[in-house]
Design an enzyme around this catalytic site. Structure first.
Site, PDB file in Angstrom:
ATOM      1  N   SER A 186      13.778 -34.284  32.970  1.00 42.49           N
ATOM      2  CA  SER A 186      12.569 -34.998  33.375  1.00 42.49           C
ATOM      3  C   SER A 186      12.811 -36.332  34.051  1.00 42.49           C
ATOM      4  O   SER A 186      11.958 -36.826  34.772  1.00 42.49           O
ATOM      5  CB  SER A 186      11.669 -35.213  32.151  1.00 42.49           C
ATOM      6  OG  SER A 186      12.328 -36.006  31.177  1.00 42.49           O
ATOM      7  N   HIS A 214       9.335 -29.232  31.666  1.00 42.37           N
ATOM      8  CA  HIS A 214       9.087 -29.654  33.041  1.00 42.37           C
ATOM      9  C   HIS A 214       9.346 -28.547  34.056  1.00 42.37           C
ATOM     10  O   HIS A 214       9.261 -28.785  35.267  1.00 42.37           O
ATOM     11  CB  HIS A 214       9.932 -30.885  33.367  1.00 42.37           C
ATOM     12  CG  HIS A 214       9.496 -32.116  32.643  1.00 42.37           C
ATOM     13  ND1 HIS A 214       8.592 -33.018  33.155  1.00 42.37           N
ATOM     14  CD2 HIS A 214       9.823 -32.580  31.408  1.00 42.37           C
ATOM     15  CE1 HIS A 214       8.390 -33.990  32.283  1.00 42.37           C
ATOM     16  NE2 HIS A 214       9.127 -33.744  31.221  1.00 42.37           N
ATOM     17  N   LYS A 244       1.761 -30.520  30.220  1.00 44.17           N
ATOM     18  CA  LYS A 244       2.214 -30.972  31.538  1.00 44.17           C
ATOM     19  C   LYS A 244       1.571 -30.105  32.621  1.00 44.17           C
ATOM     20  O   LYS A 244       0.420 -30.325  32.964  1.00 44.17           O
ATOM     21  CB  LYS A 244       3.740 -31.000  31.576  1.00 44.17           C
ATOM     22  CG  LYS A 244       4.289 -32.067  30.615  1.00 44.17           C
ATOM     23  CD  LYS A 244       5.768 -32.187  30.631  1.00 44.17           C
ATOM     24  CE  LYS A 244       6.246 -33.393  29.831  1.00 44.17           C
ATOM     25  NZ  LYS A 244       5.862 -33.396  28.409  1.00 44.17           N
TER      26      LYS A 244
END
Length: 397
Positions: A186, A214, A244
């Site tokens: 990340s 991610h 996310k």
């Protein structure tokens, strides 16, 4: 008055962080966390959100969350193992398993909880974990909680991983050995070398564990890093977050049916914490529907990411070795990175400084997270401000 020793510890600690540029100021957003945000009446182009696909404010998902709340209420009412498992939770887990190309999946309250639960449920004091040096804090804490021997290998260094795997196996000291890595890192935006990791794992019979917080929604046309490499049948644990690219909150583990059954009886956050709210589960289901219907948002994310990355690099910023839309501008000095972020804020761009301990000392940066919701005009505005502030501070020519 409370404890004087605590008061002394806190004051000295906070003053020390502030003097080194390591104290993080927390800003409060008024309204939605979209591509443009408002803080204290100021409008800013937002480049610090993990809301990769813009789904956190998606109307279909808002409607799904409201409908689930109307049907089930605001809370699940219990832990999953008593009577907090609602049929909407089961539907979400079935959707996740299909999305990740696995036999089964289990939902948790956060991605952090997944790593705390899954690692310690399988690994113990007689085992060893080979962990990438730049793995996320939740992986590190999950490894510590397990009590297993933690063997760090140099970041993405396959020779080091192979040597340490060989030494661990030949030592005869451990029952099980796991190799654990982020799918996408990340802070730098680089991708784990999963094909090589799988090859080493097969050679030494290592359990494979990928935290794809991610990568899900970003790689593999949305299905994640493991699917991107065609390795869904080779990875034992696929970990993901629902906060996310999915845009809501929560986390999940995807894998074999036996693994998921085991986590349901040994995953402590699953056993001892109330389950996801119905609204969260309903919105997550709708997010997966959106991602499986079309790659439009995924494609727009990459278009925006590639554009921003190219423009910042052309200006002369050090963007590291990112292979994803995550675009760091590596400054080095923490105080200077904080100042850069502050000046960007004054100019109308919200790009947060990332400093130690989130990144190693000497690698402080401003990290940019373009999303599918950004327009080219928004990105051009941010790029212009980067150029202005960067030249004023002597970071670029």
């Amino acid at each position: 008055m409370g404890s004087k020793s605590l008061e002394k510890f806190l004051k000295e600690g906070l003053n020390d962080l502030k003097s080194k540029g390591l104290y993080n100021e927390i800003n409060t957003i008024t309204g939605q966390n979209g591509p443009v945000i408002e803080i204290e009446g100021k409008k800013l182009v937002n480049l610090s959100s993990n809301n990769y696909l813009g789904l956190a404010t998606n109307k279909r998902m808002i409607e799904a969350g409201l409908a689930a709340t109307e049907k089930y209420g605001v809370g699940a009412g219990a832990v999953r193992t008593i009577n907090g498992t609602l049929d909407i939770h089961v539907k979400l887990e079935e959707k996740l398993a299909n999305f990740k190309h696995t036999e089964a999946a289990i939902a948790f309250q956060s991605g952090f909880n997944c790593n705390m639960a899954a690692i310690s449920a399988v690994m113990g004091k007689n085992d060893a974990i080979l962990s990438d040096a730049l793995n996320h804090a939740s992986i590190i804490d999950g490894c510590r909680l397990s009590g297993a021997k933690i063997i760090r290998f140099e970041h993405a260094d396959m020779e080091d991983l192979r040597a340490k795997a060989k030494a661990a196996v030949e030592s005869g000291l451990y029952g099980k050995i796991m190799v654990i890595t982020d799918g996408v890192f990340s802070m730098d935006g680089d991708i784990a070398k999963l094909p090589e990791i799988v090859e080493i794992a097969e050679e030494f019979d290592l359990i494979t564990y990928v935290d794809d917080a991610h990568g899900s929604g970003v790689l593999g046309k949305g299905a994640g890093t493991v699917h991107h490499f065609g390795l869904s049948h080779k990875i034992d644990f696929q970990i993901g977050t629902l906060s996310k690219a999915i845009g809501v909150v929560g986390g999940y583990v995807a894998g074999s049916k036996d693994l998921i059954d085991w986590l349901k009886v040994r995953g402590r956050p699953f056993l001892f914490s109330t389950s996801l709210t119905p609204a969260s589960a309903g919105a997550c289901i709708e997010a997966i529907n959106i991602l499986t219907e079309s790659t439009e948002l995924h494609d727009k994310l990459w278009e925006n990411g590639n554009y921003l990355k190219a423009e910042l690099k052309n200006l002369g910023f050090d963007i590291g070795h990112s292979e994803t839309p995550i675009t760091p501008c590596i400054i080095g000095d923490a105080a200077k990175a904080q100042e850069f972020s502050k000046r960007l804020y004054e100019e109308g761009v919200y790009a947060k400084a990332i400093v130690f301990p989130t990144v190693p000392l000497g690698t402080a940066r401003v990290r940019n997270m373009p999303s599918a919701a950004h327009t080219k005009e928004m990105l051009d505005e941010a790029i212009a401000k980067y150029a202005k502030v960067g030249r004023e501070m002597g970071l670029i020519k």
